[in-house]
Design an enzyme around this catalytic site. Structure first.
Site, PDB file in Angstrom:
ATOM      1  N   CYS A   2       1.290  -1.268   0.004  1.00 57.74           N
ATOM      2  CA  CYS A   2       0.261   0.362  -0.405  1.00 57.74           C
ATOM      3  C   CYS A   2       1.486   1.037   0.590  1.00 57.74           C
ATOM      4  O   CYS A   2       1.628   1.659   1.366  1.00 57.74           O
ATOM      5  CB  CYS A   2      -1.126   0.251   0.832  1.00 57.74           C
ATOM      6  N   GLU A 105      -3.528   0.470  -5.721  1.00 59.30           N
ATOM      7  CA  GLU A 105      -2.308  -0.146  -6.240  1.00 59.30           C
ATOM      8  C   GLU A 105      -2.758  -0.276  -7.367  1.00 59.30           C
ATOM      9  O   GLU A 105      -3.329   0.209  -8.778  1.00 59.30           O
ATOM     10  CB  GLU A 105      -3.303  -1.310  -5.812  1.00 59.30           C
TER      11      GLU A 105
END
Length: 227
Positions: A2, A105
């Site tokens: 992340c 992402e």
DNA sequence: CCAGACGTTGTT
DNA sequence: GTCTGG
DNA sequence: CCAGACGTTGTT
DNA sequence: GTCTGG
């Protein structure tokens, strides 16, 4: 992993979701990058009540000689977090909630990368499983920093990327924040949660860490129909 | 003993 | 600070 | 995570 | 290629 996320919901939504009395004003963050100041909730040993706390993203362990290590410690793998010297102490007694309402992402597509935005199906804010640390710089000024725990991607995220941040269930917020809970087996059992996520591709404008506009989280028109 | 690392991801 | 490697 | 820099000397 | 900055 992340490396970017968002927090654009209202103060009211945060106060309700996380059960904190006072939430300071802050600007909506559509594109939060490492090293930025982010909103968290922690519970100190001395303080009984959980409190809203701003921290720098990128953990600087208390023993660090140089704050630059924070650039590397933006994530902690849950599989190894209890063993790694940089995280071992923090996982026992310095856990926090990192406030978010979506995350990004990137999917590798040959030479290029396509960013995707993930959020809960109910669009509610949530807490990432986080760890925090205090660090004193050479001038004696205190810096509070944090990192986000990651795990293997679930079915939804795996279509884009192999890793994902850990989203905690609201039912474990209290235990996660409790600094007197030090049993690692119990602590690791708290992260078992697999919420349903909504995902869509977004503009590569989000690539630029200084770009903080609402269109970061809007679905890309020419949606890549691979999901 | 001292010195040096302490991390994740992705790519090769 | 604490562990690993030499 | 991605973007952007990555260097010194001397002169303006 | 690798590091720094956001």
């Amino acid at each position: 992993m992340c490396g970017r996320f968002s927090l654009v919901c209202s103060k009211t939504a945060i106060a309700q979701t996380f059960n904190v009395s006072s939430v300071p004003d802050f600007i909506p963050q559509y594109n939060i990058a490492p090293a930025q100041t982010i909103a968290t909730i922690r519970q100190d040993l001395e303080q009984q009540e959980r409190q809203f706390q701003l921290m720098h993203w990128g953990l600087i362990p208390h023993w660090a000689k140089d704050e630059k290590i924070g650039y590397k410690l933006i994530n902690a793998r849950v599989e190894t977090v209890t063993e790694k010297p940089a995280f071992r102490q923090a996982i026992r007694s310095q856990r926090c909630l990192i406030l978010a309402d979506g995350f990004y992402e990137w999917q590798h597509q040959g030479k290029t990368k396509q960013p995707y935005y993930f959020q809960l199906e109910n669009h509610q804010p949530f807490g990432f499983a986080g760890l925090w640390e205090r660090w004193n710089n050479p001038n004696g000024e205190e810096n509070v920093s944090c990192t986000i725990l990651t795990q293997a991607a679930n079915e939804t995220v795996r279509l884009v990327h192999e890793r994902m941040p850990i989203i905690l269930s609201p039912t474990v917020y209290s235990q996660w924040l409790d600094p007197t809970l030090k049993d690692s087996e119990t602590i690791l059992s708290l992260v078992q949660h697999n919420p349903n996520l909504r995902v869509y591709p977004v503009s590569s404008k989000v690539n630029r860490a200084t770009y903080n506009q609402p269109d970061c989280i809007l679905p890309l028109d020419e949606a890549v129909e691979i999901l």
